[in-house]
Write a protein that holds these residues in place. Structure first.
Motif, PDB file in Angstrom:
ATOM      1  N   ILE A   1     -68.572  11.848  -2.709  1.00 37.09           N
ATOM      2  CA  ILE A   1     -68.638  12.590  -1.445  1.00 37.09           C
ATOM      3  C   ILE A   1     -67.421  12.228  -0.609  1.00 37.09           C
ATOM      4  O   ILE A   1     -67.147  11.050  -0.379  1.00 37.09           O
ATOM      5  CB  ILE A   1     -69.935  12.252  -0.679  1.00 37.09           C
ATOM      6  N   PRO A   2     -66.649  13.230  -0.164  1.00 38.33           N
ATOM      7  CA  PRO A   2     -65.456  12.915   0.635  1.00 38.33           C
ATOM      8  C   PRO A   2     -65.823  12.349   2.000  1.00 38.33           C
ATOM      9  O   PRO A   2     -66.848  12.695   2.571  1.00 38.33           O
ATOM     10  CB  PRO A   2     -64.739  14.255   0.772  1.00 38.33           C
ATOM     11  N   ASN A   3     -64.963  11.500   2.504  1.00 33.45           N
ATOM     12  CA  ASN A   3     -65.158  10.919   3.821  1.00 33.45           C
ATOM     13  C   ASN A   3     -64.456  11.826   4.825  1.00 33.45           C
ATOM     14  O   ASN A   3     -63.322  11.613   5.186  1.00 33.45           O
ATOM     15  CB  ASN A   3     -64.582   9.500   3.865  1.00 33.45           C
ATOM     16  N   GLY A   4     -65.126  12.862   5.230  1.00 34.55           N
ATOM     17  CA  GLY A   4     -64.530  13.824   6.147  1.00 34.55           C
ATOM     18  C   GLY A   4     -65.121  15.197   5.903  1.00 34.55           C
ATOM     19  O   GLY A   4     -66.165  15.346   5.276  1.00 34.55           O
ATOM     20  N   ASN A   5     -64.425  16.189   6.352  1.00 35.27           N
ATOM     21  CA  ASN A   5     -64.893  17.563   6.249  1.00 35.27           C
ATOM     22  C   ASN A   5     -64.856  18.036   4.797  1.00 35.27           C
ATOM     23  O   ASN A   5     -63.810  18.108   4.187  1.00 35.27           O
ATOM     24  CB  ASN A   5     -64.014  18.453   7.126  1.00 35.27           C
ATOM     25  N   VAL A   6     -66.025  18.383   4.250  1.00 32.37           N
ATOM     26  CA  VAL A   6     -66.110  18.835   2.868  1.00 32.37           C
ATOM     27  C   VAL A   6     -65.361  20.155   2.697  1.00 32.37           C
ATOM     28  O   VAL A   6     -64.670  20.359   1.700  1.00 32.37           O
ATOM     29  CB  VAL A   6     -67.586  18.973   2.428  1.00 32.37           C
ATOM     30  N   HIS A   7     -65.467  21.033   3.662  1.00 29.26           N
ATOM     31  CA  HIS A   7     -64.843  22.353   3.545  1.00 29.26           C
ATOM     32  C   HIS A   7     -63.337  22.261   3.346  1.00 29.26           C
ATOM     33  O   HIS A   7     -62.775  22.924   2.479  1.00 29.26           O
ATOM     34  CB  HIS A   7     -65.159  23.211   4.779  1.00 29.26           C
ATOM     35  N   SER A   8     -62.672  21.446   4.132  1.00 30.16           N
ATOM     36  CA  SER A   8     -61.210  21.354   3.996  1.00 30.16           C
ATOM     37  C   SER A   8     -60.824  20.764   2.638  1.00 30.16           C
ATOM     38  O   SER A   8     -59.814  21.159   2.046  1.00 30.16           O
ATOM     39  CB  SER A   8     -60.609  20.521   5.134  1.00 30.16           C
ATOM     40  N   THR A   9     -61.633  19.868   2.111  1.00 32.61           N
ATOM     41  CA  THR A   9     -61.366  19.307   0.791  1.00 32.61           C
ATOM     42  C   THR A   9     -61.564  20.369  -0.288  1.00 32.61           C
ATOM     43  O   THR A   9     -60.769  20.468  -1.227  1.00 32.61           O
ATOM     44  CB  THR A   9     -62.281  18.093   0.524  1.00 32.61           C
ATOM     45  N   VAL A  10     -62.589  21.195  -0.155  1.00 38.74           N
ATOM     46  CA  VAL A  10     -62.811  22.292  -1.098  1.00 38.74           C
ATOM     47  C   VAL A  10     -61.628  23.256  -1.064  1.00 38.74           C
ATOM     48  O   VAL A  10     -61.142  23.688  -2.113  1.00 38.74           O
ATOM     49  CB  VAL A  10     -64.126  23.047  -0.786  1.00 38.74           C
ATOM     50  N   VAL A  11     -61.157  23.590   0.113  1.00 37.15           N
ATOM     51  CA  VAL A  11     -60.018  24.505   0.233  1.00 37.15           C
ATOM     52  C   VAL A  11     -58.789  23.916  -0.469  1.00 37.15           C
ATOM     53  O   VAL A  11     -58.078  24.620  -1.185  1.00 37.15           O
ATOM     54  CB  VAL A  11     -59.720  24.823   1.714  1.00 37.15           C
ATOM     55  N   ALA A  12     -58.550  22.635  -0.297  1.00 37.13           N
ATOM     56  CA  ALA A  12     -57.396  21.990  -0.940  1.00 37.13           C
ATOM     57  C   ALA A  12     -57.541  21.998  -2.461  1.00 37.13           C
ATOM     58  O   ALA A  12     -56.576  22.315  -3.175  1.00 37.13           O
ATOM     59  CB  ALA A  12     -57.235  20.563  -0.431  1.00 37.13           C
ATOM     60  N   VAL A  13     -58.719  21.677  -2.963  1.00 37.03           N
ATOM     61  CA  VAL A  13     -58.944  21.684  -4.415  1.00 37.03           C
ATOM     62  C   VAL A  13     -58.799  23.099  -4.964  1.00 37.03           C
ATOM     63  O   VAL A  13     -58.151  23.320  -5.993  1.00 37.03           O
ATOM     64  CB  VAL A  13     -60.343  21.103  -4.757  1.00 37.03           C
ATOM     65  N   ALA A  14     -59.393  24.067  -4.300  1.00 34.09           N
ATOM     66  CA  ALA A  14     -59.326  25.450  -4.758  1.00 34.09           C
ATOM     67  C   ALA A  14     -57.889  25.975  -4.746  1.00 34.09           C
ATOM     68  O   ALA A  14     -57.467  26.675  -5.669  1.00 34.09           O
ATOM     69  CB  ALA A  14     -60.226  26.339  -3.902  1.00 34.09           C
ATOM     70  N   ALA A  15     -57.123  25.636  -3.722  1.00 29.84           N
ATOM     71  CA  ALA A  15     -55.726  26.081  -3.646  1.00 29.84           C
ATOM     72  C   ALA A  15     -54.899  25.466  -4.772  1.00 29.84           C
ATOM     73  O   ALA A  15     -54.096  26.154  -5.414  1.00 29.84           O
ATOM     74  CB  ALA A  15     -55.133  25.727  -2.288  1.00 29.84           C
ATOM     75  N   GLU A  16     -55.090  24.192  -5.025  1.00 33.20           N
ATOM     76  CA  GLU A  16     -54.363  23.529  -6.116  1.00 33.20           C
ATOM     77  C   GLU A  16     -54.753  24.136  -7.462  1.00 33.20           C
ATOM     78  O   GLU A  16     -53.911  24.391  -8.311  1.00 33.20           O
ATOM     79  CB  GLU A  16     -54.641  22.023  -6.111  1.00 33.20           C
ATOM     80  N   PHE A  17     -56.049  24.378  -7.653  1.00 32.58           N
ATOM     81  CA  PHE A  17     -56.499  24.981  -8.899  1.00 32.58           C
ATOM     82  C   PHE A  17     -55.911  26.381  -9.061  1.00 32.58           C
ATOM     83  O   PHE A  17     -55.467  26.759 -10.154  1.00 32.58           O
ATOM     84  CB  PHE A  17     -58.025  25.044  -8.962  1.00 32.58           C
ATOM     85  N   ALA A  18     -55.904  27.168  -7.999  1.00 34.54           N
ATOM     86  CA  ALA A  18     -55.340  28.521  -8.065  1.00 34.54           C
ATOM     87  C   ALA A  18     -53.859  28.476  -8.453  1.00 34.54           C
ATOM     88  O   ALA A  18     -53.402  29.288  -9.266  1.00 34.54           O
ATOM     89  CB  ALA A  18     -55.526  29.236  -6.728  1.00 34.54           C
ATOM     90  N   ASP A  19     -53.114  27.534  -7.892  1.00 38.56           N
ATOM     91  CA  ASP A  19     -51.698  27.377  -8.258  1.00 38.56           C
ATOM     92  C   ASP A  19     -51.542  27.040  -9.735  1.00 38.56           C
ATOM     93  O   ASP A  19     -50.720  27.609 -10.437  1.00 38.56           O
ATOM     94  CB  ASP A  19     -51.027  26.289  -7.417  1.00 38.56           C
ATOM     95  N   ARG A  20     -52.348  26.094 -10.216  1.00 39.78           N
ATOM     96  CA  ARG A  20     -52.274  25.697 -11.631  1.00 39.78           C
ATOM     97  C   ARG A  20     -52.637  26.858 -12.548  1.00 39.78           C
ATOM     98  O   ARG A  20     -51.980  27.094 -13.559  1.00 39.78           O
ATOM     99  CB  ARG A  20     -53.216  24.531 -11.919  1.00 39.78           C
ATOM    100  N   LEU A  21     -53.701  27.572 -12.190  1.00 34.17           N
ATOM    101  CA  LEU A  21     -54.136  28.701 -13.011  1.00 34.17           C
ATOM    102  C   LEU A  21     -53.081  29.797 -13.035  1.00 34.17           C
ATOM    103  O   LEU A  21     -52.781  30.365 -14.090  1.00 34.17           O
ATOM    104  CB  LEU A  21     -55.469  29.243 -12.500  1.00 34.17           C
ATOM    105  N   THR A  22     -52.494  30.077 -11.894  1.00 29.26           N
ATOM    106  CA  THR A  22     -51.439  31.089 -11.824  1.00 29.26           C
ATOM    107  C   THR A  22     -50.258  30.699 -12.706  1.00 29.26           C
ATOM    108  O   THR A  22     -49.753  31.520 -13.483  1.00 29.26           O
ATOM    109  CB  THR A  22     -50.978  31.284 -10.365  1.00 29.26           C
TER     110      THR A  22
END
Length: 108
Positions: free
Chosen positions: A60-81
């Protein structure tokens, strides 16, 4: 708020408390099929299934879960692209190579 007794405190907590659940860390990171590869976010055992949300977090992240999800999703989208572009480029190279071979055979 003037809270003076345990009963008043309990009433205040009941009235002020709201639940805000962010489910995370629910995907299995085992080495078997039916689990997630933490490096690629690929779900093992099912082709082309990836998990890039809070369920893929190992802790569990120590902070806002939403911002961590956005960062993971953005990195994944870059890798997938990058992966898809690279795959598309190599497919095009194979087509070009095959066409050149066919042309070369026709000339013989």
């Amino acid at each position: 708020i003037a809270v003076q007794t345990h009963e008043q405190l309990a009433q205040w907590v009941d009235s002020a408390f709201t639940q805000n659940a962010h489910y995370c860390c629910s995907v299995n990171f085992d080495s078997k099929s039916g689990s997630l590869d933490s490096a690629t976010l690929r779900f093992k055992g099912i082709d082309n299934l990836y998990v890039a949300d809070a369920s893929a977090f190992p802790h569990i992240p120590n902070g806002n879960v939403h911002s961590t999800v956005v960062a993971v999703a953005a990195e994944f989208a870059d890798r997938l692209t990058r992966s898809l572009l690279s795959s598309s480029h190599s497919t095009q190279q194979k087509k070009n190579s095959n066409e050149k071979r066919r042309e070369h055979r026709k000339r013989r």
